[in-house]
Design an enzyme around this catalytic site. Structure first.
Site, PDB file in Angstrom:
ATOM      1  N   CYS A 219      12.650   4.997   1.907  1.00 51.75           N
ATOM      2  CA  CYS A 219      12.741   6.423   1.589  1.00 51.75           C
ATOM      3  C   CYS A 219      13.466   7.123   2.735  1.00 51.75           C
ATOM      4  O   CYS A 219      13.154   8.244   3.098  1.00 51.75           O
ATOM      5  CB  CYS A 219      11.364   7.031   1.341  1.00 51.75           C
ATOM      6  SG  CYS A 219      10.188   6.730   2.647  1.00 51.75           S
TER       7      CYS A 219
ATOM      8  N   ALA B  71       0.846  -1.202   0.000  1.00 54.27           N
ATOM      9  CA  ALA B  71       0.000   0.000   0.000  1.00 54.27           C
ATOM     10  C   ALA B  71       0.884   1.256   0.000  1.00 54.27           C
ATOM     11  O   ALA B  71       1.957   1.242   0.609  1.00 54.27           O
ATOM     12  CB  ALA B  71      -0.915  -0.006   1.220  1.00 54.27           C
TER      13      ALA B  71
END
EC number: 2.1.1.203
Length: 757
Positions: free
Chosen positions: A312, A177
């Site tokens: 990230c 997701a």
């Protein structure tokens, strides 16, 4: 694991993933000061940024992130969208001047293949100041909703490209997701539009039940029969079984995307609140979870397969430390692949081989031996670089890739590509299962003994014999899935029916899993009798791949999955929490029976189904499609002669409207277009959702633009807006006004607000 700790882990896994998937468009956060002294001090000391570039790095971190878009869809359609973008929208933007500010035209990302990804510095505020930019914005919104464009951060596009997907690959997306990368994986499977059922598939997993439905919405836009969304803790996702030549076998994946939850400090340009929330504790808390997920990933990877690990975050504790620990545990079974030549044009920094650890109080540690005993619960040995210089050199950590924001005006990112050379060592070292496993657990799963009864394994080892054909050791969440011992005989019998995946046990329902069962049809199911004759299905139509979502009563919708996903579903109904799979191909039509078939075609599945349909097909021209998509309910005579003649010779009911490109006329779309329609008594119409209508009209050169008051082109007076009618279901059909003299020829569906009324 207790309830609180389970919830905390769940929150951790869902917190960091969508930070880099949906790029910001210059909104808000003006009150947050973009300063964090601890952050600056930490990264200066780590030396990750080249000498003399740190000020430039920090300056880039404070700048808003450019908006980036990626053209989705399959290759021939993607080329048409790109042509439309460049020809109709980017040209208008090139010389634009707003309030004295010259607008930069969007530029393609140099490293993304075939100019399929673009970035622009325009914010929403600027877009809405000019009618030309407003038109561009409407185009983006409409095409995003119909699945042809994704607003996705540039660095987020990298991991799927490095996986090197081929149409036959079995792929696992462990922390999927919100689904932008999952969409990329699906597109790569369908690179050849002529193949309705690629051999490969994508299993997209997420720990958060609610986020799984966001994932479903993203995946459904691509209308693929090769995607399955499941809901598990990635660190102990079950080992699945498949039937191979009549024998049970373990499912190993050719490709795994391991995009783990992270602290997200690479997303500061977009997620401004990271500035005030950032602390070194974030990475220390997440390191263990990231390593467990990565370990579970490589256990399920086939020998010879590739796994991409990405975050990230720029922090070595979440990046190189996890990779180094994984390589050390693997004892040579894994190696880092050299991906330096895979994305020419992408600027990146090689991974580092030395780093330090800092507590939130500012205390530095360079080695595990320096860590006081009182901190051993927060700081683990795997967070430090290996001490053995020879071992460290053999790991080739420099093959990891760190993307710094100031090098190409992106977010920060880390990615590493792992190749599996041999089974993981713990699978050889602990090959035996205990012999006193209860038979009741085996009876409940219909297969090997429950993993909860398997002896505990050392840290980092999640399964005992998974790679040798045995069972897996489950974490708490997977143990909860097992049917309770007191389950009724009827419930067990229901789960054992041929072709039925489910129903879920009561305990699974308690933990947020409330999906209807997936019931596969048999070849002699009565529903096929009229469908077969009405649509003249070809003999090779895979009836066994058709499923419905109900045990009893009338079948309202029929879905299709690929043969390989059917295999997975049927062999894992009680060890897997499936949220969604399959693409809708037929819907029940209350008036259809009088015309020969109770099921009408569904637009979602038309590209999957059409190769098997040998009747009820009208070949249409570009002009015919324009008529069908812009007029309410055109008479047959509005069609050009060829299509008109075909329609006159066809009885009333559901039809396929097929456009075949003409290579000798490059001014027309050079990709096939297939639309669902209905042949009435004197009229004909297309059943295509609103945004898809806009999409096809743009491809045909029709200007589609509504002004800010909502005026302008409307494809149907009675059209229900997808946003108002539940876009998440992706089932919104246009509601036509009756333009036919004979109302009995109008199709109706049973009990669904999303279908035609």
């Amino acid at each position: 694991m207790g309830k609180r700790s389970r919830q905390r882990q769940k929150n951790n896994q869902s917190a960091g993933r969508d930070r880099r998937d949906n790029a910001g468009w210059g909104a808000g956060y003006a009150d947050i000061v973009k300063e964090n002294k601890l952050f600056e001090h930490y990264y200066k000391e780590q030396g990750l940024v080249p000498e003399g570039e740190f000020d430039e790095f920090m300056e880039a971190m404070r700048e808003p992130l450019p908006a980036t878009i990626r053209i989705t869809g399959y290759k021939s359609h993607a080329k048409e969208i790109l042509h439309c973008l460049k020809d109709k929208y980017f040209k208008d933007i090139q010389e634009l001047d707003i309030d004295g500010q010259k607008i930069e035209a969007p530029q393609p990302l140099s490293w993304y293949p075939d100019e399929q990804a673009w970035h622009t510095n325009m914010s929403r505020k600027i877009i809405r100041k000019s009618p030309l930019l407003e038109k561009f914005h409407q185009f983006l919104v409409s095409e995003t909703e119909s699945g042809n464009i994704s607003r996705q951060e540039a660095v987020s596009m990298i991991p799927p490209l490095l996986l090197k997907i081929e149409p036959h690959h079995k792929i696992l997306d462990m922390c999927a997701a919100p689904g932008s990368k999952t969409a990329q994986l699906i597109e790569m499977l369908h690179a050849d539009m002529e193949v309705p059922f690629p051999e490969g598939f994508v299993i997209a997993n997420d720990v958060d039940n609610k986020r799984c439905y966001l994932l479903v919405h993203q995946a459904k836009r691509l209308n693929s029969p090769c995607i399955m969304v499941v809901n598990h803790d990635a660190s102990c996702i079950p080992t699945l079984q498949i039937n191979s030549d009549g024998k049970k076998d373990i499912l190993f994946y050719d490709r795994i995307l391991c995009d783990v939850p992270c602290s997200g400090d690479g997303t500061m340009r977009k997620n401004i609140d990271v500035w005030k929330k950032w602390t070194t504790s974030n990475s220390l808390h997440l390191h263990g979870l990231q390593l467990r997920i990565a370990v579970r990933g490589v256990e399920q990877l086939a020998v010879g397969g590739r796994m991409v690990y990405s975050t990230c975050s720029l922090n070595p504790i979440e990046d190189e430390a996890v990779i180094a620990a994984l390589l050390e545990k693997s004892e040579g079974a894994l190696e880092l692949a050299d991906s330096s030549a895979d994305l020419p044009g992408l600027k990146w920094m090689p991974g580092v081989t030395s780093w330090k650890l800092m507590t939130k109080e500012g205390q530095w540690y360079s080695d595990w031996s320096e860590v006081p005993t009182s901190r051993h619960t927060q700081i683990r040995p795997t967070m430090f670089p290996p001490k053995d210089e020879q071992k460290l050199a053999s790991m080739h950590l420099e093959r990891c890739m760190r993307i710094l924001p100031h090098h190409q005006n992106t977010g920060g990112f880390f990615v590493a590509v792992l190749v599996k050379k041999a089974p993981m060592p713990w699978n050889k070292r602990y090959p035996k299962l205990r012999k006193d496993v209860s038979s009741s657990a085996a009876a409940q799963t219909g297969g090997p003994p429950a993993a909860a009864d398997v002896a505990c394994l050392p840290e980092g080892s999640v399964e005992e014999e998974g790679e040798r054909g045995g069972t897996e050791a489950k974490g708490d969440e997977d143990v909860e899935e097992q049917a309770p011992k007191g389950a009724s005989a009827a419930q067990e019998a229901g789960a054992k029916q041929d072709g039925v995946c489910g129903p879920p046990s009561k305990k699974m329902r308690l933990f947020g899993y409330k999906e209807d069962p997936f019931v596969f049809l048999t070849e002699d199911d009565p529903v096929f009798t009229t469908i077969q004759s009405f649509y003249n299905l070809s003999p090779d139509f895979p009836k066994l791949n058709v499923l419905t979502r109900t045990h009893e009563g009338k079948k309202r919708h029929l879905y299709m999955v690929s043969k390989e996903l059917r295999n997975v579903l049927l062999n894992n109904s009680e060890r897997m929490k499936v949220i969604n799979t399959g693409v809708k191909v037929w819907s029940r039509n209350s008036d259809g029976e009088e015309f020969g078939c109770a099921f009408r075609l569904a637009q979602e599945g038309i590209y999957t189904l059409q190769p098997y349909i040998r009747s009820r097909m009208i070949t249409v021209s570009v002009e015919d499609i324009k008529v069908l998509l812009t007029q309410e309910n055109p008479f047959l005579s509005k069609l050009e002669d060829d299509a008109h003649a075909q329609a006159k010779n066809m009885g009333m009911g559901s039809i396929v409207l097929k456009y075949i490109p003409n290579p000798n006329n490059p001014a027309e779309p050079q990709c096939p277009i297939q639309l669902c329609g209905w042949r009435g008594k004197t009229s004909i119409r297309a059943f295509v959702p609103r945004n898809e209508r806009f999409h096809y009209l743009r491809m045909l050169g029709v200007e589609v633009f509504r002004d800010k008051q909502g005026l302008g082109l409307k494809p149907r007076d009675g059209a229900k807006d997808a946003e108002e009618e539940g876009a998440a279901d992706n089932e919104v059909e246009v509601d036509f006004e009756n333009g036919d003299e004979n109302t009995s020829s109008e199709p109706k569906t049973d009990n669904s607000k999303h279908e035609m009324s």
